[in-house]
Design a protein around this motif. Sequence first.
Motif, mmCIF file in Angstrom:
data_model
loop_
_atom_site.group_PDB
_atom_site.id
_atom_site.type_symbol
_atom_site.label_atom_id
_atom_site.label_comp_id
_atom_site.label_asym_id
_atom_site.label_seq_id
_atom_site.Cartn_x
_atom_site.Cartn_y
_atom_site.Cartn_z
ATOM 1 N N ASP A 1 11.963 -17.475 20.040
ATOM 2 C CA ASP A 1 12.277 -17.778 18.642
ATOM 3 C C ASP A 1 11.269 -18.771 18.068
ATOM 4 O O ASP A 1 10.770 -18.586 16.959
ATOM 5 N N PHE A 2 10.959 -19.800 18.836
ATOM 6 C CA PHE A 2 10.007 -20.807 18.364
ATOM 7 C C PHE A 2 8.629 -20.198 18.166
ATOM 8 O O PHE A 2 7.991 -20.397 17.129
ATOM 9 N N TRP B 1 21.953 -16.236 15.320
ATOM 10 C CA TRP B 1 21.149 -15.548 16.334
ATOM 11 C C TRP B 1 21.482 -14.059 16.313
ATOM 12 O O TRP B 1 22.613 -13.662 16.079
ATOM 13 N N MET C 1 7.773 -17.095 17.679
ATOM 14 C CA MET C 1 7.754 -16.150 16.562
ATOM 15 C C MET C 1 7.770 -16.876 15.220
ATOM 16 O O MET C 1 7.061 -16.478 14.278
ATOM 17 N N SER C 2 8.532 -17.962 15.112
ATOM 18 C CA SER C 2 8.563 -18.696 13.844
ATOM 19 C C SER C 2 7.232 -19.398 13.584
ATOM 20 O O SER C 2 6.773 -19.458 12.442
ATOM 21 N N VAL C 3 6.589 -19.893 14.641
ATOM 22 C CA VAL C 3 5.258 -20.503 14.470
ATOM 23 C C VAL C 3 4.252 -19.442 14.039
ATOM 24 O O VAL C 3 3.413 -19.685 13.165
ATOM 25 N N TRP C 4 4.343 -18.256 14.622
ATOM 26 C CA TRP C 4 3.429 -17.185 14.242
ATOM 27 C C TRP C 4 3.594 -16.821 12.776
ATOM 28 O O TRP C 4 2.610 -16.622 12.063
ATOM 29 N N VAL C 5 4.845 -16.742 12.287
ATOM 30 C CA VAL C 5 5.094 -16.439 10.878
ATOM 31 C C VAL C 5 4.503 -17.534 9.995
ATOM 32 O O VAL C 5 3.844 -17.249 8.979
ATOM 33 N N LYS C 6 4.701 -18.796 10.369
ATOM 34 C CA LYS C 6 4.142 -19.898 9.567
ATOM 35 C C LYS C 6 2.619 -19.860 9.580
ATOM 36 O O LYS C 6 1.969 -20.153 8.572
ATOM 37 N N GLU D 1 15.086 -19.246 23.135
ATOM 38 C CA GLU D 1 14.637 -20.346 22.275
ATOM 39 C C GLU D 1 13.113 -20.400 22.217
ATOM 40 O O GLU D 1 12.531 -20.658 21.156
ATOM 41 N N GLN E 1 1.456 -17.398 7.216
ATOM 42 C CA GLN E 1 1.616 -17.877 5.846
ATOM 43 C C GLN E 1 0.636 -18.998 5.520
ATOM 44 O O GLN E 1 0.670 -19.549 4.430
ATOM 45 N N LEU F 1 2.812 -27.965 14.596
ATOM 46 C CA LEU F 1 4.074 -27.421 15.083
ATOM 47 C C LEU F 1 4.081 -27.317 16.604
ATOM 48 O O LEU F 1 5.077 -27.638 17.259
#
Length: 132
Positions: free
Chosen positions: A101-102, A65, A104-109, A98, A112, A119
């Motif tokens: 973080d979740f 983190w 932002m990671s979904v947005w990146v996926k 959390e 892509q 998700l």
Amino acid sequence: MSKPSPFKKLFETKEEPQIEPEQPTEAITESNVTQTPTPQKTAPIQEEPRKRGRPATGKRSDDAWIGRTYYVKRLTDLDVEEELLKLKRRGVEIDKSELVDFLMSVWVKWQQGENIDLLLDEFTPRRNSKLD
């Protein structure tokens, strides 16, 4: 008449630490008598003192983190707090970091080309509340 300071005695009676002169390590000869120095006592090996306070656990001490500062609108923050409190009452423990973080990671996926609906379905407890 002024009252004497209660600390005055402390300063008057305080003694300066006496520094003892070091004894030479060589043998001293006095009138045909040889004196050898007394063996110096070695200090026992001290273990490292324990650190004070709680052990470092949590996101701040976790290398996975990283701390960041972002601005959000006050009303958005209040709404998020309210929704997280509702989740907590239903037994779902998640904090803002959390959640961010979740998301932002979904947005990146999603950027892509992944299907984020799958998700989001894994994350949100909304599916379970629709069944009620």
